[in-house]
Design a protein around this motif. Structure first.
Motif, PDB file in Angstrom:
ATOM      1  N   THR A  60      32.215  45.635  43.378  1.00 36.09           N
ATOM      2  CA  THR A  60      33.439  46.415  43.539  1.00 36.09           C
ATOM      3  C   THR A  60      34.382  46.165  42.363  1.00 36.09           C
ATOM      4  OG1 THR A  60      33.260  46.221  45.942  1.00 36.09           O
ATOM      5  CG2 THR A  60      35.392  46.884  45.054  1.00 36.09           C
ATOM      6  N   CYS A  64      39.820  48.122  43.101  1.00 33.68           N
ATOM      7  CA  CYS A  64      39.434  48.757  44.359  1.00 33.68           C
ATOM      8  C   CYS A  64      39.289  47.755  45.496  1.00 33.68           C
ATOM      9  CB  CYS A  64      38.110  49.510  44.177  1.00 33.68           C
ATOM     10  SG  CYS A  64      38.102  50.641  42.767  1.00 33.68           S
ATOM     11  N   ALA A  66      37.257  46.605  49.007  1.00 27.35           N
ATOM     12  CA  ALA A  66      35.844  46.604  49.376  1.00 27.35           C
ATOM     13  C   ALA A  66      35.492  47.939  50.026  1.00 27.35           C
ATOM     14  CB  ALA A  66      35.550  45.462  50.336  1.00 27.35           C
ATOM     15  N   PRO A  67      34.317  48.500  49.721  1.00 20.87           N
ATOM     16  CA  PRO A  67      33.920  49.783  50.306  1.00 20.87           C
ATOM     17  C   PRO A  67      33.999  49.763  51.830  1.00 20.87           C
ATOM     18  CG  PRO A  67      32.414  49.155  48.560  1.00 20.87           C
ATOM     19  CD  PRO A  67      33.294  47.973  48.793  1.00 20.87           C
ATOM     20  N   ILE A  77      35.470  54.426  49.039  1.00 19.22           N
ATOM     21  CA  ILE A  77      36.015  53.397  48.158  1.00 19.22           C
ATOM     22  C   ILE A  77      37.444  53.808  47.794  1.00 19.22           C
ATOM     23  CG2 ILE A  77      35.026  54.533  46.115  1.00 19.22           C
ATOM     24  CD1 ILE A  77      35.386  50.739  46.475  1.00 19.22           C
ATOM     25  N   CYS A  79      40.770  52.942  45.452  1.00 16.91           N
ATOM     26  CA  CYS A  79      41.213  52.230  44.248  1.00 16.91           C
ATOM     27  C   CYS A  79      42.701  52.498  44.007  1.00 16.91           C
ATOM     28  CB  CYS A  79      40.396  52.666  43.040  1.00 16.91           C
ATOM     29  SG  CYS A  79      38.607  52.426  43.250  1.00 16.91           S
TER      30      CYS A  79
END
Length: 208
Positions: A60, A64, A66-67, A77, A79
């Motif tokens: 990552t 950003c 964490a997904p 995702i 950011c």
């Protein structure tokens, strides 16, 4: 100029000055927010593109979070650039990992038609009866538009969104690997999300 005019003028200037000052910095604020949006968007779009159809998540980026897992292998995702400033901008993009259902050891190819994670060469969905199968059906109609960078095959919501606006017969976007004969020939069928062999009459792919 009499004293009344002087006092009136000073009063008007005193009232207007803060508004004028605020107006003068608005272009700077807009520019800074646009710059931050561009940085955040670039990070989100790049990460989504790198992980679209992949078998595992990449590292990552520092900008950003964490997904966030959604459903059916999909993630988002988010950011952010400009945290702690009045110019903070946040961008979210979604993508979908490759789905695995054929972990039967490295036998050369899968068996049920799903992507065989134990045979990483079969990124296009694996094989069934020694014929390629893919995770998504091939669209019956294409528009003249290339798929966006955040959904490079249009299968993660873009085509559905366009159909909702323009009707079911609108057609699908064109994947970047099928945008030209050159990109088609240079593509890897193992990474196709649906079958584009002989797309646009460009002949069978040499690695198909």
């Amino acid at each position: 100029m009499n004293i009344v005019s002087v006092i009136t003028g000073m009063t008007i200037m005193g009232i207007a000055a803060p508004k004028i000052a605020n107006m003068s910095i608005q272009p700077f604020i807009a520019q800074k927010r646009a710059e931050n949006f561009g940085i955040a968007e670039a990070a989100a779009v790049t990460f989504a593109a790198q992980n679209e159809g992949a078998t595992s998540l990449t590292v990552t980026p520092s900008l950003c979070d964490a997904p966030d897992p959604l459903s059916n292998g999909a993630y988002s995702i988010t950011c952010t650039e400009g945290t702690g400033t009045p110019y903070v901008q946040t961008v979210t993009r979604s993508f979908r990992l490759q789905q695995c259902d054929d972990n039967d050891g490295n036998n050369g190819h899968g068996n049920s038609g799903g992507y065989d994670c134990s045979n990483p060469g079969n990124g296009g969905g694996g094989y069934a009866d020694n014929a390629r199968v893919f995770n998504f059906p091939t669209p019956t109609k294409f528009t003249g538009h290339q798929c966006p960078t955040y959904d490079t095959w249009g299968v993660n919501g873009y085509n559905d969104a366009q159909a909702a606006i323009y009707g079911e017969d609108y057609g699908a976007c064109i994947p970047d690997v099928a945008w030209s004969k050159q990109t088609y020939k240079a593509s890897n069928p193992d990474s196709w999300l649906y079958d584009i062999n002989n797309h646009n009459g460009w002949g069978n792919h040499k690695d198909y």
